[in-house]
Design a protein around this motif. Sequence first.
Motif, PDB file in Angstrom:
ATOM      1  N   ALA A  50     128.626  -1.796 -10.415  1.00  0.00           N
ATOM      2  CA  ALA A  50     127.103  -1.854 -10.520  1.00  0.00           C
ATOM      3  C   ALA A  50     126.914  -3.308 -11.046  1.00  0.00           C
ATOM      4  CB  ALA A  50     126.600  -1.019 -11.854  1.00  0.00           C
ATOM      5  N   LEU A  51     127.411  -3.869 -11.878  1.00  0.00           N
ATOM      6  CA  LEU A  51     127.302  -5.351 -12.354  1.00  0.00           C
ATOM      7  C   LEU A  51     127.483  -6.169 -11.186  1.00  0.00           C
ATOM      8  CD1 LEU A  51     126.622  -7.407 -14.355  1.00  0.00           C
ATOM      9  CD2 LEU A  51     129.134  -7.245 -15.068  1.00  0.00           C
ATOM     10  N   ALA A  52     128.267  -6.461 -10.308  1.00  0.00           N
ATOM     11  CA  ALA A  52     128.599  -6.882  -9.081  1.00  0.00           C
ATOM     12  C   ALA A  52     127.383  -6.822  -8.132  1.00  0.00           C
ATOM     13  CB  ALA A  52     130.108  -6.499  -8.443  1.00  0.00           C
ATOM     14  N   GLU A  53     126.926  -5.636  -7.974  1.00  0.00           N
ATOM     15  CA  GLU A  53     125.711  -5.548  -7.080  1.00  0.00           C
ATOM     16  C   GLU A  53     124.531  -6.268  -7.586  1.00  0.00           C
ATOM     17  OE1 GLU A  53     122.969  -1.802  -5.461  1.00  0.00           O
ATOM     18  OE2 GLU A  53     125.194  -1.426  -5.743  1.00  0.00           O
ATOM     19  N   VAL A  54     124.280  -6.170  -8.924  1.00  0.00           N
ATOM     20  CA  VAL A  54     123.373  -7.004  -9.426  1.00  0.00           C
ATOM     21  C   VAL A  54     123.421  -8.461  -9.282  1.00  0.00           C
ATOM     22  CG1 VAL A  54     121.985  -7.575 -11.554  1.00  0.00           C
ATOM     23  CG2 VAL A  54     122.565  -5.161 -11.005  1.00  0.00           C
ATOM     24  N   LEU A  55     124.641  -8.890  -9.643  1.00  0.00           N
ATOM     25  CA  LEU A  55     124.920 -10.439  -9.659  1.00  0.00           C
ATOM     26  C   LEU A  55     124.926 -10.887  -8.179  1.00  0.00           C
ATOM     27  CD1 LEU A  55     128.132 -10.491 -12.103  1.00  0.00           C
ATOM     28  CD2 LEU A  55     125.647 -11.535 -12.164  1.00  0.00           C
ATOM     29  N   ARG A  56     125.404 -10.201  -7.302  1.00  0.00           N
ATOM     30  CA  ARG A  56     125.316 -10.495  -5.763  1.00  0.00           C
ATOM     31  C   ARG A  56     123.855 -10.598  -5.183  1.00  0.00           C
ATOM     32  NH1 ARG A  56     129.342 -10.598  -1.952  1.00  0.00           N
ATOM     33  NH2 ARG A  56     127.936  -9.440  -0.310  1.00  0.00           N
ATOM     34  N   ALA A  57     122.970  -9.730  -5.709  1.00  0.00           N
ATOM     35  CA  ALA A  57     121.558  -9.821  -5.297  1.00  0.00           C
ATOM     36  C   ALA A  57     121.137 -11.123  -5.947  1.00  0.00           C
ATOM     37  CB  ALA A  57     120.899  -8.331  -5.994  1.00  0.00           C
ATOM     38  N   ARG A  58     121.445 -11.585  -6.978  1.00  0.00           N
ATOM     39  CA  ARG A  58     121.103 -12.714  -7.570  1.00  0.00           C
ATOM     40  C   ARG A  58     121.814 -14.198  -6.831  1.00  0.00           C
ATOM     41  NH1 ARG A  58     120.136 -11.153 -14.114  1.00  0.00           N
ATOM     42  NH2 ARG A  58     118.949  -9.364 -13.485  1.00  0.00           N
ATOM     43  N   VAL A  79     131.004 -13.372  -6.434  1.00  0.00           N
ATOM     44  CA  VAL A  79     131.440 -12.341  -7.410  1.00  0.00           C
ATOM     45  C   VAL A  79     133.103 -11.956  -6.946  1.00  0.00           C
ATOM     46  CG1 VAL A  79     131.722 -10.048  -8.610  1.00  0.00           C
ATOM     47  CG2 VAL A  79     129.605 -11.215  -8.036  1.00  0.00           C
ATOM     48  N   HIS A  80     134.043 -12.091  -7.919  1.00  0.00           N
ATOM     49  CA  HIS A  80     135.426 -11.414  -7.635  1.00  0.00           C
ATOM     50  C   HIS A  80     135.872 -10.700  -8.614  1.00  0.00           C
ATOM     51  CE1 HIS A  80     136.886 -15.091  -4.946  1.00  0.00           C
ATOM     52  NE2 HIS A  80     135.846 -15.383  -5.220  1.00  0.00           N
ATOM     53  N   ALA A 117     133.804  -3.360  -1.237  1.00  0.00           N
ATOM     54  CA  ALA A 117     134.208  -3.579   0.014  1.00  0.00           C
ATOM     55  C   ALA A 117     134.020  -4.887   0.344  1.00  0.00           C
ATOM     56  CB  ALA A 117     133.582  -2.374   0.824  1.00  0.00           C
ATOM     57  N   GLN A 118     133.133  -5.644  -0.085  1.00  0.00           N
ATOM     58  CA  GLN A 118     132.463  -6.991   0.356  1.00  0.00           C
ATOM     59  C   GLN A 118     132.891  -7.972  -0.621  1.00  0.00           C
ATOM     60  OE1 GLN A 118     128.310  -6.267   0.701  1.00  0.00           O
ATOM     61  NE2 GLN A 118     128.407  -4.298   1.282  1.00  0.00           N
ATOM     62  N   ILE A 119     133.487  -8.045  -1.636  1.00  0.00           N
ATOM     63  CA  ILE A 119     134.162  -9.084  -2.582  1.00  0.00           C
ATOM     64  C   ILE A 119     135.565  -8.995  -2.641  1.00  0.00           C
ATOM     65  CG2 ILE A 119     132.088  -8.817  -3.716  1.00  0.00           C
ATOM     66  CD1 ILE A 119     133.574  -7.669  -5.937  1.00  0.00           C
ATOM     67  N   PRO A 120     135.857 -10.369  -2.916  1.00  0.00           N
ATOM     68  CA  PRO A 120     137.386 -10.370  -2.802  1.00  0.00           C
ATOM     69  C   PRO A 120     138.101  -9.583  -4.136  1.00  0.00           C
ATOM     70  CG  PRO A 120     136.434 -12.450  -2.793  1.00  0.00           C
ATOM     71  CD  PRO A 120     135.472 -11.565  -2.913  1.00  0.00           C
ATOM     72  N   ILE A 121     139.063  -8.952  -3.721  1.00  0.00           N
ATOM     73  CA  ILE A 121     139.805  -8.189  -4.946  1.00  0.00           C
ATOM     74  C   ILE A 121     141.150  -8.632  -5.245  1.00  0.00           C
ATOM     75  CG2 ILE A 121     140.565  -5.872  -5.570  1.00  0.00           C
ATOM     76  CD1 ILE A 121     137.698  -6.020  -5.165  1.00  0.00           C
TER      77      ILE A 121
END
Length: 64
Positions: free
Chosen positions: A24-32, A36-37, A57-61
């Motif tokens: 959820a946090l990654a989604e908000v940060l990417r929208a801004r 994000v990793h 599925a869209q960020i480096p893990i």
Amino acid sequence: MNKASPTVILAAGGTGGHIFPAEALAEVLRARGVNVHLVTDHRFHRYSKLSQESVLAQIPIHTI
């Protein structure tokens, strides 16, 4: 000067109680516009069947 997008590294244990809030946090940060990793452990792969629409599925893990 060309300002690069900031990068945030989220650290979350590999359980749903950590992974889903990190998602959820990654989604908000990417929208801004933030890069994000995610750093997690081997248990994360239990959730590897997450939807392709999931931000995870869209960020480096990075598994440690």
